[in-house]
Design an enzyme around this catalytic site. Structure first.
Site, PDB file in Angstrom:
ATOM      1  N   TYR A  81      -4.743  14.160  -4.426  1.00 54.49           N
ATOM      2  CA  TYR A  81      -3.496  13.099  -4.406  1.00 54.49           C
ATOM      3  C   TYR A  81      -2.288  13.821  -4.241  1.00 54.49           C
ATOM      4  CZ  TYR A  81      -6.929   9.611  -6.188  1.00 54.49           C
ATOM      5  OH  TYR A  81      -8.078   8.910  -6.543  1.00 54.49           O
TER       6      TYR A  81
ATOM      7  N   PRO B 255      -9.175  -2.364  -7.265  1.00 54.66           N
ATOM      8  CA  PRO B 255      -9.719  -3.549  -7.628  1.00 54.66           C
ATOM      9  C   PRO B 255      -8.885  -4.562  -7.079  1.00 54.66           C
ATOM     10  CG  PRO B 255      -8.081  -2.623  -9.234  1.00 54.66           C
ATOM     11  CD  PRO B 255      -8.642  -1.448  -8.555  1.00 54.66           C
TER      12      PRO B 255
ATOM     13  N   GLY C  48      -4.090  -3.620  -2.411  1.00 59.52           N
ATOM     14  CA  GLY C  48      -2.640  -4.741  -2.410  1.00 59.52           C
ATOM     15  C   GLY C  48      -3.259  -5.992  -1.887  1.00 59.52           C
ATOM     16  N   LEU C  49      -4.088  -6.145  -1.221  1.00 62.21           N
ATOM     17  CA  LEU C  49      -4.548  -7.532  -0.554  1.00 62.21           C
ATOM     18  C   LEU C  49      -4.651  -8.684  -1.264  1.00 62.21           C
ATOM     19  CD1 LEU C  49      -4.919  -8.774   2.309  1.00 62.21           C
ATOM     20  CD2 LEU C  49      -6.897  -7.678   2.456  1.00 62.21           C
ATOM     21  N   LEU C  50      -5.243  -8.323  -2.791  1.00 60.07           N
ATOM     22  CA  LEU C  50      -5.597  -9.382  -3.701  1.00 60.07           C
ATOM     23  C   LEU C  50      -4.396  -9.363  -4.550  1.00 60.07           C
ATOM     24  CD1 LEU C  50      -9.429  -8.394  -4.251  1.00 60.07           C
ATOM     25  CD2 LEU C  50      -8.510 -10.539  -3.406  1.00 60.07           C
ATOM     26  N   THR C  51      -3.358  -8.770  -4.425  1.00 63.39           N
ATOM     27  CA  THR C  51      -2.070  -9.007  -5.464  1.00 63.39           C
ATOM     28  C   THR C  51      -1.510 -10.439  -5.333  1.00 63.39           C
ATOM     29  OG1 THR C  51      -0.613  -8.099  -3.885  1.00 63.39           O
ATOM     30  CG2 THR C  51      -1.871  -6.641  -5.459  1.00 63.39           C
ATOM     31  N   GLY C  52      -1.500 -11.023  -4.009  1.00 67.38           N
ATOM     32  CA  GLY C  52      -1.201 -12.518  -3.984  1.00 67.38           C
ATOM     33  C   GLY C  52       0.330 -12.345  -3.380  1.00 67.38           C
ATOM     34  N   LYS C  53       0.656 -11.077  -3.088  1.00 67.78           N
ATOM     35  CA  LYS C  53       2.231 -10.976  -2.542  1.00 67.78           C
ATOM     36  C   LYS C  53       2.276 -11.150  -0.900  1.00 67.78           C
ATOM     37  CE  LYS C  53       2.634  -5.938  -2.781  1.00 67.78           C
ATOM     38  NZ  LYS C  53       3.266  -5.155  -3.438  1.00 67.78           N
TER      39      LYS C  53
HETATM   40  N1  NAP Z   1     -12.102   7.994  -6.229  1.00 66.88           N
HETATM   41  C1  NAP Z   1     -11.631   8.012  -5.190  1.00 66.88           C
HETATM   42  O1  NAP Z   1     -11.879   8.282  -4.057  1.00 66.88           O
HETATM   43  C2  NAP Z   1     -10.337   6.987  -5.256  1.00 66.88           C
HETATM   44  C3  NAP Z   1     -10.129   6.279  -3.818  1.00 66.88           C
HETATM   45  C4  NAP Z   1      -8.884   5.315  -4.023  1.00 66.88           C
HETATM   46  C5  NAP Z   1      -8.182   5.031  -5.315  1.00 66.88           C
HETATM   47  N2  NAP Z   1      -8.682   5.568  -6.443  1.00 66.88           N
HETATM   48  C6  NAP Z   1      -8.027   5.391  -7.652  1.00 66.88           C
HETATM   49  O2  NAP Z   1      -7.824   4.334  -8.040  1.00 66.88           O
HETATM   50  C7  NAP Z   1      -6.440   3.771  -8.099  1.00 66.88           C
HETATM   51  C8  NAP Z   1      -6.428   2.425  -7.446  1.00 66.88           C
HETATM   52  O3  NAP Z   1      -6.727   2.241  -6.203  1.00 66.88           O
HETATM   53  P1  NAP Z   1      -5.766   1.692  -5.145  1.00 66.88           P
HETATM   54  O4  NAP Z   1      -4.424   2.570  -5.030  1.00 66.88           O
HETATM   55  O5  NAP Z   1      -6.499   1.406  -3.855  1.00 66.88           O
HETATM   56  O6  NAP Z   1      -5.359  -0.145  -5.821  1.00 66.88           O
HETATM   57  P2  NAP Z   1      -5.291  -1.293  -5.798  1.00 66.88           P
HETATM   58  O7  NAP Z   1      -4.961  -1.404  -7.316  1.00 66.88           O
HETATM   59  O8  NAP Z   1      -6.356  -1.948  -4.996  1.00 66.88           O
HETATM   60  O9  NAP Z   1      -3.990  -1.536  -4.900  1.00 66.88           O
HETATM   61  C9  NAP Z   1      -2.645  -0.768  -5.324  1.00 66.88           C
HETATM   62  C10 NAP Z   1      -1.366  -1.387  -4.356  1.00 66.88           C
HETATM   63  O10 NAP Z   1      -1.366  -2.515  -4.659  1.00 66.88           O
HETATM   64  C11 NAP Z   1       0.049  -2.839  -4.875  1.00 66.88           C
HETATM   65  N3  NAP Z   1       0.340  -3.451  -6.345  1.00 66.88           N
HETATM   66  C12 NAP Z   1       0.037  -2.774  -7.297  1.00 66.88           C
HETATM   67  N4  NAP Z   1       0.339  -3.617  -8.433  1.00 66.88           N
HETATM   68  C13 NAP Z   1       1.082  -4.570  -7.869  1.00 66.88           C
HETATM   69  C14 NAP Z   1       1.786  -5.522  -8.536  1.00 66.88           C
HETATM   70  N5  NAP Z   1       1.910  -5.881  -9.808  1.00 66.88           N
HETATM   71  N6  NAP Z   1       2.272  -6.811  -7.686  1.00 66.88           N
HETATM   72  C15 NAP Z   1       2.191  -6.637  -6.218  1.00 66.88           C
HETATM   73  N7  NAP Z   1       1.486  -5.431  -5.675  1.00 66.88           N
HETATM   74  C16 NAP Z   1       0.860  -4.640  -6.577  1.00 66.88           C
HETATM   75  C17 NAP Z   1       0.776  -1.566  -4.556  1.00 66.88           C
HETATM   76  O11 NAP Z   1       0.843  -1.600  -2.963  1.00 66.88           O
HETATM   77  P3  NAP Z   1       2.331  -1.996  -2.448  1.00 66.88           P
HETATM   78  O12 NAP Z   1       3.150  -2.229  -3.514  1.00 66.88           O
HETATM   79  O13 NAP Z   1       2.745  -1.160  -1.360  1.00 66.88           O
HETATM   80  O14 NAP Z   1       1.682  -3.486  -1.869  1.00 66.88           O
HETATM   81  C18 NAP Z   1      -0.067  -0.516  -5.064  1.00 66.88           C
HETATM   82  O15 NAP Z   1      -0.067   0.557  -4.261  1.00 66.88           O
HETATM   83  C19 NAP Z   1      -5.547   4.915  -7.299  1.00 66.88           C
HETATM   84  O16 NAP Z   1      -4.332   5.192  -7.710  1.00 66.88           O
HETATM   85  C20 NAP Z   1      -6.532   6.156  -7.656  1.00 66.88           C
HETATM   86  O17 NAP Z   1      -6.012   6.674  -9.011  1.00 66.88           O
HETATM   87  C21 NAP Z   1      -9.629   6.668  -6.411  1.00 66.88           C
END
Ligand code: NAP
Length: 322
Positions: A57, A205, A209-214
């Site tokens: 990262y 999860p 970001g798609l499931l955040t509802g925003k």
């Molecule tokens: N092992 C692997 O290969 C792998 C791969 C991917 C991720 N990961 C780990 O898993 C973590 C989570 O994955 P992901 O980043 O894909 O996660 P995610 O939780 O599915 O999506 C995160 C995105 O959602 C939005 N968000 C987060 N909190 C919010 C809130 N309260 N309200 C509105 N929007 C919100 C943000 O983007 P915006 O604000 O831009 O919308 C954020 O970047 C990563 O940070 C990493 O540590 C691991």
């Protein structure tokens, strides 16, 4: 503080984990270091002790920021995860390398960037087809004997790859992708983990970001999501409408849509923790709000039916998960 046992690793972790992939400019564009550090400190105050990073990262940047964010927190309370996989070339290109010498060298660099003496959980970020599995496990066992890591596991492995790794080493935790839009791991990986009592920390999860509802379906993205099939056109609009349809149920529970979806996701008995991708203190505060929450069985399935596979009439052309 809500804690769950992370399968056979025995770690006591919060079901919400803090994800630091957002500090990778290659995927997410420029992020504020200050916001990330403030979010890490707020996370701890709100009951979160589980932090996920990887040297990939931002080519080490996320590990450095996490090291700074946790520097003044009580070390014994925290469970810190990082990952190894890549050989990094000076020109920015990478290739897989889980050869023993490389794992040993990269672990030292991760420890230095994190400012730690021990990494709690060290994961293989992906499957390396070239290194014999016994050699990889041997390198991880040596790190454990040296006290540089406490436990190890795998990410982005399917059930058969996990089974093969566990023939050679004590891999105790898996980190697969999983969301209610894409719960593919339920077919074989999650049942395997349940049967073997493996710790499961899922990533993405909120489906990035798609499931955040925003989102309303009108947005466009200048980060990696601009090339992701679920963030475009009719499928994006349809998924956003389905997510928005959860609002009355979320209101009924006194939750936001984000919290309703995260609560449902964490109800799966194979899943111990969900790593939430965080950019700001507000985002981790919202995620931490699900600790201790649950839904009725009927509502759990209603959430799945609203956003899960088969709910959308628009073809799933999913190809790029990351
Ligand atoms: N092992 C692997 O290969 C792998 C791969 C991917 C991720 N990961 C780990 O898993 C973590 C989570 O994955 P992901 O980043 O894909 O996660 P995610 O939780 O599915 O999506 C995160 C995105 O959602 C939005 N968000 C987060 N909190 C919010 C809130 N309260 N309200 C509105 N929007 C919100 C943000 O983007 P915006 O604000 O831009 O919308 C954020 O970047 C990563 O940070 C990493 O540590 C691991």
């Amino acid at each position: 503080m809500e804690r769950v046992t992370l399968g056979e690793s025995g770690f006591q972790v919060s079901p919400v984990a803090f994800g630091t992939w957002q500090l990778s400019p290659r995927f997410w564009g420029k992020q504020s270091r200050e916001d990330a550090i403030a979010a890490m400190q707020l996370a701890y105050d709100r009951g979160i002790n589980f932090f996920d990073t990887a040297e990939a990262y931002g080519d080490g940047e996320a590990e450095k920021v996490l090291g700074e964010g946790i520097r003044d927190l009580p070390r014994q309370d925290l469970v810190i995860v990082t990952k190894v996989f890549n050989h990094f070339n000076p020109d920015g290109s990478r290739y897989p390398d889980l050869s023993p010498g490389h794992i040993a060298a990269r672990c030292d660099l991760s420890l230095g960037r994190l400012g730690l003496e021990t990494i709690d959980l060290y994961l293989l970020h992906m499957y390396d087809p070239l290194t014999p599995l016994a050699d990889i496990a041997g390198a991880l066992e040596r790190l454990r004997e040296q006290g540089k890591i406490r436990a190890y596991g795998v990410s982005n492995h399917n059930a058969e790859q996990c089974r093969a790794q566990r023939r050679f080493g004590q891999y105790a935790v898996v980190q697969p992708p999983y969301s209610l839009i894409d719960p593919a791991g339920e077919t074989d990986l999650l049942p395997y983990c349940q049967a073997e009592n493996l710790g499961v920390m899922i990533y993405s999860p909120m489906h990035k970001g798609l499931l955040t509802g925003k989102y309303t379906g009108t947005e466009s993205f200048d980060d990696f999501r601009g090339n992701h099939p679920d963030f475009h056109g009719e499928r994006f609009r349809d998924l956003c409408a389905r997510v928005q349809s959860l609002k009355p149920m979320a209101d009924g529970y006194g939750l936001t849509i984000y919290q309703l979806v995260l609560t449902a996701t964490l109800m799966h008995p194979a899943i111990h923790a969900a790593i939430c991708g965080i950019k700001t203190p507000d985002q981790i505060a919202e995620a931490a709000g699900v600790l201790g929450k649950t839904l009725s069985r009927e509502d759990y399935f209603a959430v799945r039916n609203a956003v899960g596979p088969g709910s959308s009439k628009v073809a799933d052309t999913r190809g790029s998960r990351k």
